[in-house]
Design an enzyme around this catalytic site. Structure first.
Site, short mmCIF file in Angstrom:
data_model
loop_
_atom_site.label_atom_id
_atom_site.label_comp_id
_atom_site.label_asym_id
_atom_site.label_seq_id
_atom_site.Cartn_x
_atom_site.Cartn_y
_atom_site.Cartn_z
N GLU A 25 -6.18 -39.10 32.46
CA GLU A 25 -6.62 -39.70 31.21
C GLU A 25 -5.71 -40.89 30.89
O GLU A 25 -4.49 -40.73 30.75
CB GLU A 25 -6.56 -38.68 30.08
CG GLU A 25 -7.22 -39.12 28.81
CD GLU A 25 -8.74 -39.20 28.91
OE1 GLU A 25 -9.34 -39.85 28.04
OE2 GLU A 25 -9.33 -38.63 29.86
N GLU A 57 -8.95 -49.82 27.51
CA GLU A 57 -8.37 -49.56 28.83
C GLU A 57 -9.29 -50.07 29.94
O GLU A 57 -8.82 -50.58 30.96
CB GLU A 57 -8.11 -48.06 28.97
CG GLU A 57 -7.06 -47.55 28.00
CD GLU A 57 -7.44 -46.28 27.27
OE1 GLU A 57 -6.91 -46.05 26.16
OE2 GLU A 57 -8.29 -45.51 27.79
N ASP A 110 -9.24 -37.64 23.86
CA ASP A 110 -8.78 -36.44 24.58
C ASP A 110 -9.79 -35.30 24.44
O ASP A 110 -10.08 -34.59 25.40
CB ASP A 110 -7.41 -36.01 24.05
CG ASP A 110 -6.39 -37.12 24.14
OD1 ASP A 110 -6.30 -37.75 25.21
OD2 ASP A 110 -5.70 -37.39 23.15
#
Length: 488
Positions: free
Chosen positions: A286, A316, A473
């Site tokens: 992750e 990201e 998450d």
């Protein structure tokens, strides 16, 4: 007596499975058409999700998670800046924070865009002073923090999953963690690591700036996590725990090590450790916010070839594209909701460049991309099953955590922000001419490009989220639970 929510759920389910006549039987005199006509798109999507989320034939039951853990101090970003006596100034991003003034500049830069970000605060004493102010402000709350700990918490809510968490776990974090999470003895430390989470709501103002979306800005001075110091403990603990899935996060913290030579050396050691994990055990990585393009490129080249799955958000994804020469070198930032076709082209490029389509036992074959308005799960054909359920489960997890209620129970607080139609690729000659439309009654779109299968789901966005930290998450953890890796 049929409630509105039940009516919508029944009809949407029947539409998904094409049993409209069954809906009419169940509802009696209640008109199916009336229910559909009066239902909002959000109600239809929430109901359809429940029919689409089905468990895989087999899934992970023992998950080892590492290695970044901390205690999050969550506070209003505007409230903290005011408490520090800081006023609105220049909006300017910084790769590293060295003063409260630079904190304000970076916070204002990202708040103005409604974009999540995380930065290292290099001055240890200065960070302690800011952290003390944050911890004592009215409304400050302490939570389990760090991507690994948050993923472990999410997984531990499933009674059918045993979870081991390895990372620096101090007394406060141990107190906050779910008691069912197993923590190796060597992971316990005397002093907790603290991260400061500055949250802001959609439409909140700081000076002349007004944020378009609720999000957060995170900063810390974290010695233990920046070196991934518990990685060796984590890998050693796998021998006795015997996981069938490994989830790893915390690479972004290594930017705080300082010079390139330091993180380059540590990254090589990390990859060596990963190579000792049995190939039959899939590894999911992750990602989180980074600023050094050389570091991002190193992660792509060194880490991705030895893992099976990757989770990341729009910031990201864009940074990976820029740092490693992706297909859109001129795209410096997203304008509003990321274009679906561009995002999927970058995901495809990552799989094509760093993944594997052959019969190698370990290679990158799965990417779970999540942004505010929609999610995309991309898997190499024949390597993963249950993709539609997995992407929907992640979308439901985002809505559930943000609004602290199941989407079917909170549709009045949710809104559908995803584009109602989109092109699945801007580069593929066949797909760039194809326009896909979201049907709220059957909201998942599926298409294939080469050996890669894409699953798209809109997200029901909470208008007034209770907490934004850890959404990514939770999304990735839930998606992994509903994914099934095909063994070779």
């Amino acid at each position: 007596m049929w409630t509105r929510a039940v009516l919508v759920a029944v009809v949407a389910a029947c539409f998904v499975w094409l049993f409209v006549d069954k809906a009419a039987q169940l509802l009696g005199e209640q008109s199916v058409n009336d229910v559909i006509r009066n239902a909002s798109d959000e109600e239809l999507v929430a109901a359809a999700w429940e029919t689409l989320i089905t468990g895989p034939a087999s899934r992970a039951s023992r998950v080892a998670v590492g290695v970044n853990t901390c205690v999050d101090v969550v506070i209003s970003g505007v409230a903290l800046l005011r408490a520090l006596g800081i006023t609105e100034g220049v909006a300017q991003d910084h790769e590293e924070l060295r003063s409260p003034e630079e904190l304000q500049e970076a916070f204002q830069h990202h708040m103005g865009r409604g974009a999540a970000a995380e930065r290292h605060y290099s001055d240890r004493d200065g960070f302690i002073r800011v952290a003390q102010v944050a911890s004592t402000l009215p409304g400050a709350k302490h939570y389990v923090g760090g991507n690994a700990a948050l993923i472990a918490e999410k997984l531990a809510k499933d009674n059918n999953v045993s979870v081991m968490l390895s990372g620096p776990v101090g007394p406060k974090l141990r107190q906050l963690l779910d008691s069912r999470i197993e923590v190796p003895a060597d992971s316990h430390v005397q002093q907790d690591e603290f991260h400061i989470i500055l949250e802001y709501c959609s439409g909140e103002k700081w000076g002349k700036f007004e944020t378009p979306h609720a999000s957060r800005f995170i900063f810390s001075h974290d010695a233990a996590n920046s070196a991934m110091s518990t990685l060796e403990v984590f890998v050693t603990s796998l021998d006795s725990f015997k996981p069938d899935l490994v989830v790893l996060s915390g690479f972004h913290m290594m930017e705080g090590l300082g010079g390139d030579a330091l993180w380059e050396s540590r990254l090589e050691e990390v990859v060596q450790q990963l190579n000792t994990i049995p190939a039959k055990v899939p590894i999911h990585v992750e990602l989180a916010s980074m600023t050094q393009d050389g570091f991002m490129e190193a992660i792509l080249y060194q880490v991705l070839p030895v893992v099976a799955s990757l989770g990341l958000n729009e910031q990201e994804l864009l940074f990976a594209n820029l740092a490693a020469g992706g297909p859109f070198p001129e795209l410096l930032s997203w304008s509003g909701i990321p274009d679906v076709g561009i995002a999927c082209d970058i995901v495809y490029w990552l799989l094509e460049t760093y993944g594997f389509v052959g019969d190698k036992s370990r290679a990158l074959t799965r990417i779970h991309f999540h942004t505010l308005a929609y999610h995309v799960l991309a898997t190499v054909e024949g390597r993963w099953a249950n993709g539609a359920a997995a992407v929907v489960a992640g979308a439901r997890a985002a809505a559930t955590q943000a609004c602290d209620a199941l989407p079917s129970q909170a549709t009045g607080r949710l809104e559908l922000l995803a584009p109602r139609s989109f092109v699945p690729s801007r580069l593929d000659l066949d797909l760039q001419e194809r326009v896909l439309t979201i049907d709220p009654r059957s909201p998942v779109s599926v298409w294939q490009r080469g050996a890669v299968i894409f699953y798209f789901s809109p997200v029901l966005v909470c208008r007034e989220p209770g907490r934004t930290v850890g959404l990514g998450d939770a999304i990735s953890a839930e998606g992994l639970l509903y994914s099934q890796q095909q063994q070779y």
